[in-house]
Design a protein around this motif. Structure first.
Motif, PDB file in Angstrom:
ATOM      1  N   ASP A 197       0.833  -1.326  -0.106  1.00 21.05           N
ATOM      2  CA  ASP A 197      -0.044   0.012  -0.156  1.00 21.05           C
ATOM      3  C   ASP A 197       0.849   1.330  -0.061  1.00 21.05           C
ATOM      4  O   ASP A 197       1.603   1.566   0.657  1.00 21.05           O
ATOM      5  CB  ASP A 197      -0.832  -0.118   1.257  1.00 21.05           C
ATOM      6  CG  ASP A 197      -1.946   1.125   1.230  1.00 21.05           C
ATOM      7  OD1 ASP A 197      -1.757   2.022   0.441  1.00 21.05           O
ATOM      8  OD2 ASP A 197      -2.887   1.218   1.937  1.00 21.05           O
ATOM      9  N   VAL A 198       0.719   2.061  -1.013  1.00 23.93           N
ATOM     10  CA  VAL A 198       1.767   3.203  -1.153  1.00 23.93           C
ATOM     11  C   VAL A 198       0.677   4.485  -1.374  1.00 23.93           C
ATOM     12  O   VAL A 198       1.039   5.554  -1.777  1.00 23.93           O
ATOM     13  CB  VAL A 198       2.564   3.047  -2.405  1.00 23.93           C
ATOM     14  CG1 VAL A 198       3.592   2.170  -2.090  1.00 23.93           C
ATOM     15  CG2 VAL A 198       1.914   2.687  -3.679  1.00 23.93           C
ATOM     16  N   SER A 199      -0.572   4.232  -0.861  1.00 22.67           N
ATOM     17  CA  SER A 199      -1.436   5.523  -0.801  1.00 22.67           C
ATOM     18  C   SER A 199      -0.964   6.743  -0.194  1.00 22.67           C
ATOM     19  O   SER A 199      -0.571   6.478   0.808  1.00 22.67           O
ATOM     20  CB  SER A 199      -2.872   4.924  -0.431  1.00 22.67           C
ATOM     21  OG  SER A 199      -3.395   3.928  -0.822  1.00 22.67           O
ATOM     22  N   PRO A 201      -2.558   9.713   1.642  1.00 24.26           N
ATOM     23  CA  PRO A 201      -3.742  10.277   2.088  1.00 24.26           C
ATOM     24  C   PRO A 201      -4.270  11.792   1.568  1.00 24.26           C
ATOM     25  O   PRO A 201      -5.365  11.920   1.756  1.00 24.26           O
ATOM     26  CB  PRO A 201      -3.479  10.349   3.583  1.00 24.26           C
ATOM     27  CG  PRO A 201      -2.460   9.220   3.755  1.00 24.26           C
ATOM     28  CD  PRO A 201      -1.706   9.543   2.942  1.00 24.26           C
ATOM     29  N   GLU A 202      -3.428  12.256   1.333  1.00 20.57           N
ATOM     30  CA  GLU A 202      -3.833  13.665   0.773  1.00 20.57           C
ATOM     31  C   GLU A 202      -4.295  13.620  -0.443  1.00 20.57           C
ATOM     32  O   GLU A 202      -5.055  14.666  -1.002  1.00 20.57           O
ATOM     33  CB  GLU A 202      -2.543  14.398   0.561  1.00 20.57           C
ATOM     34  CG  GLU A 202      -1.911  14.946   1.952  1.00 20.57           C
ATOM     35  CD  GLU A 202      -0.569  15.769   2.018  1.00 20.57           C
ATOM     36  OE1 GLU A 202      -0.302  16.220   0.687  1.00 20.57           O
ATOM     37  OE2 GLU A 202      -0.110  16.251   3.001  1.00 20.57           O
ATOM     38  N   LYS A 203      -4.141  12.583  -1.205  1.00 19.01           N
ATOM     39  CA  LYS A 203      -4.834  12.378  -2.434  1.00 19.01           C
ATOM     40  C   LYS A 203      -6.257  11.487  -2.571  1.00 19.01           C
ATOM     41  O   LYS A 203      -6.910  11.338  -3.532  1.00 19.01           O
ATOM     42  CB  LYS A 203      -3.883  11.678  -3.459  1.00 19.01           C
ATOM     43  CG  LYS A 203      -2.493  12.301  -3.655  1.00 19.01           C
ATOM     44  CD  LYS A 203      -2.746  13.822  -3.832  1.00 19.01           C
ATOM     45  CE  LYS A 203      -1.550  14.614  -4.185  1.00 19.01           C
ATOM     46  NZ  LYS A 203      -1.549  16.070  -4.265  1.00 19.01           N
ATOM     47  N   GLN A 204      -6.648  10.955  -1.402  1.00 20.57           N
ATOM     48  CA  GLN A 204      -7.835  10.325  -1.041  1.00 20.57           C
ATOM     49  C   GLN A 204      -8.879  11.109  -0.840  1.00 20.57           C
ATOM     50  O   GLN A 204      -9.305  11.268   0.300  1.00 20.57           O
ATOM     51  CB  GLN A 204      -7.613   9.236  -0.154  1.00 20.57           C
ATOM     52  CG  GLN A 204      -6.502   8.268  -0.505  1.00 20.57           C
ATOM     53  CD  GLN A 204      -6.176   7.171   0.513  1.00 20.57           C
ATOM     54  OE1 GLN A 204      -5.990   7.450   1.608  1.00 20.57           O
ATOM     55  NE2 GLN A 204      -6.310   5.879   0.367  1.00 20.57           N
ATOM     56  N   VAL A 205      -9.344  11.967  -1.704  1.00 20.77           N
ATOM     57  CA  VAL A 205     -10.309  13.103  -1.529  1.00 20.77           C
ATOM     58  C   VAL A 205     -11.472  12.959  -2.733  1.00 20.77           C
ATOM     59  O   VAL A 205     -11.683  12.067  -3.573  1.00 20.77           O
ATOM     60  CB  VAL A 205      -9.490  14.478  -1.846  1.00 20.77           C
ATOM     61  CG1 VAL A 205      -8.173  14.592  -0.831  1.00 20.77           C
ATOM     62  CG2 VAL A 205      -8.745  14.375  -3.079  1.00 20.77           C
ATOM     63  N   ARG A 206     -12.314  13.923  -2.351  1.00 20.88           N
ATOM     64  CA  ARG A 206     -13.561  14.066  -3.442  1.00 20.88           C
ATOM     65  C   ARG A 206     -13.125  15.462  -4.105  1.00 20.88           C
ATOM     66  O   ARG A 206     -12.637  16.338  -3.363  1.00 20.88           O
ATOM     67  CB  ARG A 206     -14.756  14.444  -2.616  1.00 20.88           C
ATOM     68  CG  ARG A 206     -15.219  13.226  -1.837  1.00 20.88           C
ATOM     69  CD  ARG A 206     -16.594  13.342  -1.302  1.00 20.88           C
ATOM     70  NE  ARG A 206     -17.311  12.328  -0.678  1.00 20.88           N
ATOM     71  CZ  ARG A 206     -17.056  12.026   0.702  1.00 20.88           C
ATOM     72  NH1 ARG A 206     -16.727  13.142   1.454  1.00 20.88           N
ATOM     73  NH2 ARG A 206     -17.373  11.103   1.537  1.00 20.88           N
TER      74      ARG A 206
END
Length: 237
Positions: A197-199, A201-206
């Protein structure tokens, strides 16, 4: 659509600059009574189906739902709904679409979803980039190809991806349009070639995004450029 630096379904960055086409068409459609427009904002009245297509100057503002119909689809297999536009196998869900779309707006919507769904397939499976010219042109097509080539081999985005289409605007000439959608990648996980997992969090948005669409000589609506509205919240619920 995805980034960087352009389209919607790639959690690694989002484009915020519109081309002259996207900016001018959006401004014209939203500020003037020169476009056929449908919005999913609540509080309006659903107009009768207008099969005349673009250039009618009609405007609707009404709540959309997963069962909202956008008229008969081009394949003749029934009404176009959020459910029919979704792809459970890909983890791609169209949560809502505007109600009361006329025939031209429906075709624009279908063109947008075809593009959006393909880009999600590319980033989530690594497959399909060879088909991008069937759904996109210009800046959008070039960015998809370039970003795919630069993407780390084996890097994939995992669903769910959720999209709520809020507006479909067609100019009076009937050859250009914009589609506005809220794209929810808050639960998308990015993995590298080893499955780690290289997600970010700042890009996991609406994000509220607008796609400029153009009508090809063959009569297909193609994505041509897109941008997002910074500091603007949206919902897919």
């Amino acid at each position: 659509m995805s980034r960087p630096p352009s389209y919607l379904h790639h959690p690694s960055g989002r484009r915020r600059l519109a081309s002259a086409l996207g900016a001018s068409l959006l401004a014209g459609c939203l500020a003037l009574a020169g476009c056929s427009s449908n919005s999913s904002k609540a509080g309006g009245t659903i107009p009768p189906m207008n099969s005349a297509g673009a250039g009618s100057g009609s405007t609707a503002s009404t709540a959309a739902s997963g069962e909202a119909s956008a008229g008969a689809n081009t394949a003749g297999s029934g009404p176009v709904t959020a459910e029919s536009l979704s792809d459970p196998d890909l983890g791609y869900t169209v949560v809502s679409i505007p109600e009361g779309l006329d025939a031209t707006q429906t075709k624009v919507l279908q063109g947008f979803i075809a593009y959006d769904k393909l880009t999600w397939r590319i980033w989530s499976t690594g497959e399909g980039v060879e088909n991008i010219s069937e759904v996109a042109t210009g800046t959008t097509r070039n960015d998809v190809v370039q970003n795919y080539a630069a993407r780390e081999k084996g890097r994939l985005d995992r669903p769910p991806m959720r999209v709520a289409v809020t507006e479909v605007n067609v100019d009076q000439g009937g050859s250009a349009a914009t589609v506005k959608a809220c794209v929810d990648s808050t639960k998308v996980v990015t993995i590298d070639s080893s499955g780690k997992d290289v997600s970010n969090p700042e890009k996991q948005v609406r994000v509220l995004a607008t796609e400029a669409m153009v009508l090809s000589p063959e009569g297909n609506w193609l994505a041509s450029d897109e941008f997002t509205e910074s500091n603007t919240s949206c919902s897919v619920d």
